[in-house]
Design an enzyme around this catalytic site. Structure first.
Site, PDB file in Angstrom:
ATOM      1  N   GLY A   1       0.818  -1.208   0.000  1.00  0.00           N
ATOM      2  CA  GLY A   1       0.000   0.000   0.000  1.00  0.00           C
ATOM      3  C   GLY A   1       0.854   1.261   0.000  1.00  0.00           C
ATOM      4  O   GLY A   1       2.087   1.210  -0.020  1.00  0.00           O
TER       5      GLY A   1
ATOM      6  N   ASN B   1      -9.090   9.947  -0.927  1.00  0.00           N
ATOM      7  CA  ASN B   1      -8.315  11.038  -0.329  1.00  0.00           C
ATOM      8  C   ASN B   1      -8.171  12.205  -1.298  1.00  0.00           C
ATOM      9  O   ASN B   1      -8.166  12.019  -2.516  1.00  0.00           O
ATOM     10  CB  ASN B   1      -6.922  10.537   0.083  1.00  0.00           C
ATOM     11  CG  ASN B   1      -6.987   9.657   1.327  1.00  0.00           C
ATOM     12  OD1 ASN B   1      -8.038   9.511   1.944  1.00  0.00           O
ATOM     13  ND2 ASN B   1      -5.866   9.064   1.683  1.00  0.00           N
TER      14      ASN B   1
ATOM     15  N   SER C   1      -4.488   7.123  13.486  1.00  0.00           N
ATOM     16  CA  SER C   1      -4.914   8.227  12.630  1.00  0.00           C
ATOM     17  C   SER C   1      -5.401   9.386  13.486  1.00  0.00           C
ATOM     18  O   SER C   1      -5.926   9.175  14.598  1.00  0.00           O
ATOM     19  CB  SER C   1      -6.064   7.709  11.750  1.00  0.00           C
ATOM     20  OG  SER C   1      -6.876   8.764  11.304  1.00  0.00           O
TER      21      SER C   1
ATOM     22  N   LEU D   1      -4.709 -11.161   6.589  1.00  0.00           N
ATOM     23  CA  LEU D   1      -4.385 -11.214   8.027  1.00  0.00           C
ATOM     24  C   LEU D   1      -5.600 -11.591   8.873  1.00  0.00           C
ATOM     25  O   LEU D   1      -5.458 -11.877  10.059  1.00  0.00           O
ATOM     26  CB  LEU D   1      -3.811  -9.873   8.490  1.00  0.00           C
ATOM     27  CG  LEU D   1      -2.453  -9.515   7.857  1.00  0.00           C
ATOM     28  CD1 LEU D   1      -2.195  -8.022   7.967  1.00  0.00           C
ATOM     29  CD2 LEU D   1      -1.312 -10.299   8.509  1.00  0.00           C
TER      30      LEU D   1
ATOM     31  N   LYS E   1      -9.855   2.672  14.557  1.00  0.00           N
ATOM     32  CA  LYS E   1      -8.541   3.150  15.020  1.00  0.00           C
ATOM     33  C   LYS E   1      -8.565   3.400  16.525  1.00  0.00           C
ATOM     34  O   LYS E   1      -7.607   3.070  17.227  1.00  0.00           O
ATOM     35  CB  LYS E   1      -8.135   4.414  14.257  1.00  0.00           C
ATOM     36  CG  LYS E   1      -7.853   4.182  12.781  1.00  0.00           C
ATOM     37  CD  LYS E   1      -6.687   3.224  12.550  1.00  0.00           C
ATOM     38  CE  LYS E   1      -6.406   2.963  11.090  1.00  0.00           C
ATOM     39  NZ  LYS E   1      -5.446   1.863  10.883  1.00  0.00           N
TER      40      LYS E   1
ATOM     41  N   TYR F   1     -14.626   3.835  10.441  1.00  0.00           N
ATOM     42  CA  TYR F   1     -13.173   3.742  10.230  1.00  0.00           C
ATOM     43  C   TYR F   1     -12.433   4.314  11.441  1.00  0.00           C
ATOM     44  O   TYR F   1     -11.534   3.679  12.006  1.00  0.00           O
ATOM     45  CB  TYR F   1     -12.764   4.499   8.955  1.00  0.00           C
ATOM     46  CG  TYR F   1     -11.283   4.751   8.887  1.00  0.00           C
ATOM     47  CD1 TYR F   1     -10.382   3.720   8.625  1.00  0.00           C
ATOM     48  CD2 TYR F   1     -10.753   6.030   9.146  1.00  0.00           C
ATOM     49  CE1 TYR F   1      -9.007   3.950   8.609  1.00  0.00           C
ATOM     50  CE2 TYR F   1      -9.386   6.267   9.128  1.00  0.00           C
ATOM     51  CZ  TYR F   1      -8.522   5.222   8.855  1.00  0.00           C
ATOM     52  OH  TYR F   1      -7.162   5.445   8.844  1.00  0.00           O
TER      53      TYR F   1
ATOM     54  N   ASP G   1     -16.686  13.239   7.923  1.00  0.00           N
ATOM     55  CA  ASP G   1     -15.555  14.175   7.927  1.00  0.00           C
ATOM     56  C   ASP G   1     -15.521  14.995   9.212  1.00  0.00           C
ATOM     57  O   ASP G   1     -16.555  15.504   9.653  1.00  0.00           O
ATOM     58  CB  ASP G   1     -15.672  15.165   6.752  1.00  0.00           C
ATOM     59  CG  ASP G   1     -15.118  14.586   5.467  1.00  0.00           C
ATOM     60  OD1 ASP G   1     -14.338  13.613   5.536  1.00  0.00           O
ATOM     61  OD2 ASP G   1     -15.450  15.119   4.386  1.00  0.00           O
TER      62      ASP G   1
HETATM   63  N1  LIG Z   1      -3.512   7.385   3.845  1.00  0.00           N
HETATM   64  C1  LIG Z   1      -4.082   8.058   4.825  1.00  0.00           C
HETATM   65  O1  LIG Z   1      -4.637   9.128   4.613  1.00  0.00           O
HETATM   66  C2  LIG Z   1      -4.037   7.543   6.252  1.00  0.00           C
HETATM   67  C3  LIG Z   1      -4.238   8.436   7.312  1.00  0.00           C
HETATM   68  C4  LIG Z   1      -4.204   7.943   8.615  1.00  0.00           C
HETATM   69  C5  LIG Z   1      -3.974   6.604   8.856  1.00  0.00           C
HETATM   70  N2  LIG Z   1      -3.802   5.766   7.796  1.00  0.00           N
HETATM   71  C6  LIG Z   1      -3.594   4.342   8.071  1.00  0.00           C
HETATM   72  O2  LIG Z   1      -2.335   3.960   7.547  1.00  0.00           O
HETATM   73  C7  LIG Z   1      -2.363   2.605   7.113  1.00  0.00           C
HETATM   74  C8  LIG Z   1      -1.856   2.506   5.695  1.00  0.00           C
HETATM   75  O3  LIG Z   1      -2.650   3.348   4.877  1.00  0.00           O
HETATM   76  P1  LIG Z   1      -2.388   3.492   3.321  1.00  0.00           P
HETATM   77  O4  LIG Z   1      -2.752   4.875   2.953  1.00  0.00           O
HETATM   78  O5  LIG Z   1      -1.045   2.985   2.983  1.00  0.00           O
HETATM   79  O6  LIG Z   1      -3.511   2.508   2.771  1.00  0.00           O
HETATM   80  P2  LIG Z   1      -3.462   1.515   1.506  1.00  0.00           P
HETATM   81  O7  LIG Z   1      -4.869   1.094   1.261  1.00  0.00           O
HETATM   82  O8  LIG Z   1      -2.664   2.098   0.403  1.00  0.00           O
HETATM   83  O9  LIG Z   1      -2.637   0.286   2.119  1.00  0.00           O
HETATM   84  C9  LIG Z   1      -3.201  -0.625   3.028  1.00  0.00           C
HETATM   85  C10 LIG Z   1      -2.807  -2.015   2.550  1.00  0.00           C
HETATM   86  O10 LIG Z   1      -3.308  -2.979   3.485  1.00  0.00           O
HETATM   87  C11 LIG Z   1      -3.755  -4.110   2.729  1.00  0.00           C
HETATM   88  N3  LIG Z   1      -4.735  -4.817   3.561  1.00  0.00           N
HETATM   89  C12 LIG Z   1      -5.916  -4.355   4.028  1.00  0.00           C
HETATM   90  N4  LIG Z   1      -6.538  -5.294   4.753  1.00  0.00           N
HETATM   91  C13 LIG Z   1      -5.723  -6.390   4.755  1.00  0.00           C
HETATM   92  C14 LIG Z   1      -5.804  -7.682   5.331  1.00  0.00           C
HETATM   93  N5  LIG Z   1      -6.862  -8.067   6.046  1.00  0.00           N
HETATM   94  N6  LIG Z   1      -4.773  -8.541   5.147  1.00  0.00           N
HETATM   95  C15 LIG Z   1      -3.688  -8.183   4.415  1.00  0.00           C
HETATM   96  N7  LIG Z   1      -3.568  -6.975   3.823  1.00  0.00           N
HETATM   97  C16 LIG Z   1      -4.565  -6.079   4.001  1.00  0.00           C
HETATM   98  C17 LIG Z   1      -4.327  -3.527   1.454  1.00  0.00           C
HETATM   99  O11 LIG Z   1      -4.348  -4.450   0.393  1.00  0.00           O
HETATM  100  C18 LIG Z   1      -3.372  -2.366   1.181  1.00  0.00           C
HETATM  101  O12 LIG Z   1      -2.330  -2.720   0.312  1.00  0.00           O
HETATM  102  C19 LIG Z   1      -3.804   2.141   7.308  1.00  0.00           C
HETATM  103  O13 LIG Z   1      -3.888   1.474   8.540  1.00  0.00           O
HETATM  104  C20 LIG Z   1      -4.572   3.435   7.352  1.00  0.00           C
HETATM  105  O14 LIG Z   1      -5.764   3.317   8.090  1.00  0.00           O
HETATM  106  C21 LIG Z   1      -3.806   6.203   6.509  1.00  0.00           C
END
Ligand SMILES: NC(=O)c1ccc[n+]([C@@H]2O[C@H](COP(=O)([O-])OP(=O)(O)OC[C@H]3O[C@@H](n4cnc5c(N)ncnc54)[C@H](O)[C@@H]3O)[C@@H](O)[C@H]2O)c1
Length: 342
Positions: free
Chosen positions: A10, A199, A125, A59, A154, A150, A298
């Site tokens: 990700g 986003n 987050s 997972l 968290k 969501y 939001d």
């Molecule tokens: N991007 C943002 O704006 C943001 C902000 C705050 C927190 N976060 C948190 O950061 C983390 C990463 O975010 P990101 O932007 O890289 O998201 P993303 O969707 O790009 O990456 C998350 C990855 O987790 C994998 N995934 C989800 N559920 C899964 C499971 N059950 N088993 C295996 N793989 C699984 C998805 O395939 C994906 O590749 C997340 O926990 C997200 O909630 C993101």
């Protein structure tokens, strides 16, 4: 030293892998690709010269997750990114979010316990703060009502890890990201949402490139300086580096308790309309946008006090909003050039 990164295919996981490798760590990834492909792993290899193995494992399946930990008993830590993250989707599919985000976390913790993994870093987050009026938020700011399922996953995830840490030896860090944006300066990795992005910044760049016809700003009647929501946009490589620093902090036992929490933001509140203007300035592209109704889930305004991370992790965000927009735009252009050359 080997680190297991969940969600390594990700957006933030991939950028963090680059930073970890640049700082001498070996990395394995676990990602079911439910919201990604393996494309970013190719980019990581081009940037670092290292091929990162991804276990395509959900997972939520404990047996499969356990097998990965069994094969990687020499890890010094886990960085747990894997989760579903679309606020709007979570409002309409709450069970999907609770099932995926909490079951995966509990399974990871079960394996961390079984294999005595000493260190854990969790992606939290700023959405845990809810619609707080105490701005900028510090880590001690009381958490207000979650504005979406969501955000609730968290808040609950943090509590699960806190409770776990009270009775187990694993040292944990909860990192509360504000709004990660931008891409690696090489434009070889960046944000790659499957389907319609949620986003703001990928929506901006996809509108500018013509993938999306029009950008909607969700509400301009909030009590903020121009009526649009306020966010703290932080470059993804700055976020990535905080994970390396957090892991080093734990490995060197500089932590004061078994579970610590840090805000990762720049400390600057930027409105959605200001972010759009910053993009137009660096790209020279006029964006087609309209003002729409407020979006469910939001929060109105949120930005960080990041003093704790600066002082204790010795971390410093280095990249501003314009360079964040520039790298996001370079990534979007590189994606288009790739399509054109194929
Ligand atoms: N991007 C943002 O704006 C943001 C902000 C705050 C927190 N976060 C948190 O950061 C983390 C990463 O975010 P990101 O932007 O890289 O998201 P993303 O969707 O790009 O990456 C998350 C990855 O987790 C994998 N995934 C989800 N559920 C899964 C499971 N059950 N088993 C295996 N793989 C699984 C998805 O395939 C994906 O590749 C997340 O926990 C997200 O909630 C993101």
């Amino acid at each position: 030293m080997k680190v297991l990164v969940t969600g390594g295919c990700g957006y933030i996981g991939a950028h963090t892998i680059v930073d970890l490798i640049n700082n001498g760590f070996d990395v394995v990834s676990v990602d079911s690709n439910i919201r990604s492909t393996t494309q970013l792993l190719d980019g990581i290899e081009k940037i670092t010269g290292k091929k990162v193995r991804n276990y395509k494992v959900d997972l939520c399946n404990l047996e499969d997750t356990n097998a990965v930990f069994h094969e990687n008993r020499d890890i010094v830590g886990v960085i747990h990114f894997a989760a579903l993250k679309a606020v709007g989707e979570s409002v309409h599919e709450p069970l999907l979010y609770f099932q995926n985000n909490l079951t995966s976390l509990i399974n990871v913790l079960k394996c961390v316990k079984e294999y005595n993994v000493p260190n854990l870093v969790f992606s939290s987050s700023c959405s845990v703060y809810g619609n707080t009026t105490a701005l900028p938020v510090v880590e001690e700011t009381p958490l207000a009502e979650a504005q979406s399922p969501y955000a609730r996953t968290k808040q609950m995830g943090e509590k699960i890890i806190e409770d776990y840490s009270r009775v187990n030896d694993t040292q944990s860090i909860l990192l509360r990201y504000f709004n990660p944006v931008g891409a690696h300066p090489s434009a070889l990795i960046g944000e790659l949402p499957l389907g319609k992005p949620d986003n703001l910044v990928p929506v901006i760049t996809q509108t500018a490139i013509g993938k999306i016809p029009k950008l909607t700003v969700f509400g301009d009647d909030y009590n903020t300086k121009d009526g649009s929501c306020v966010r703290d946009y932080i470059h993804v490589m700055d976020i990535a580096n905080a994970h390396t620093k957090a892991l080093q902090y734990l490995i060197e036992h500089r932590n004061e308790s078994n579970c610590e929490v840090f805000n990762l933001g720049t400390g600057n509140g930027v409105t959605v309309l200001e972010a759009i203007k910053a993009f137009e300035k660096i790209s020279g592209v006029k964006l087609n946008y309209t003002i729409g109704p407020r979006r469910e889930g939001d929060v109105i305004a949120i930005y960080a006090n990041n003093t704790k991370a600066k002082e204790k992790l010795q971390w410093e965000p280095k990249i501003g909003i314009e360079d964040s927009m520039r790298t996001a735009w370079q990534w979007e252009v590189s994606l288009r050039n790739k399509v054109l050359s194929n």
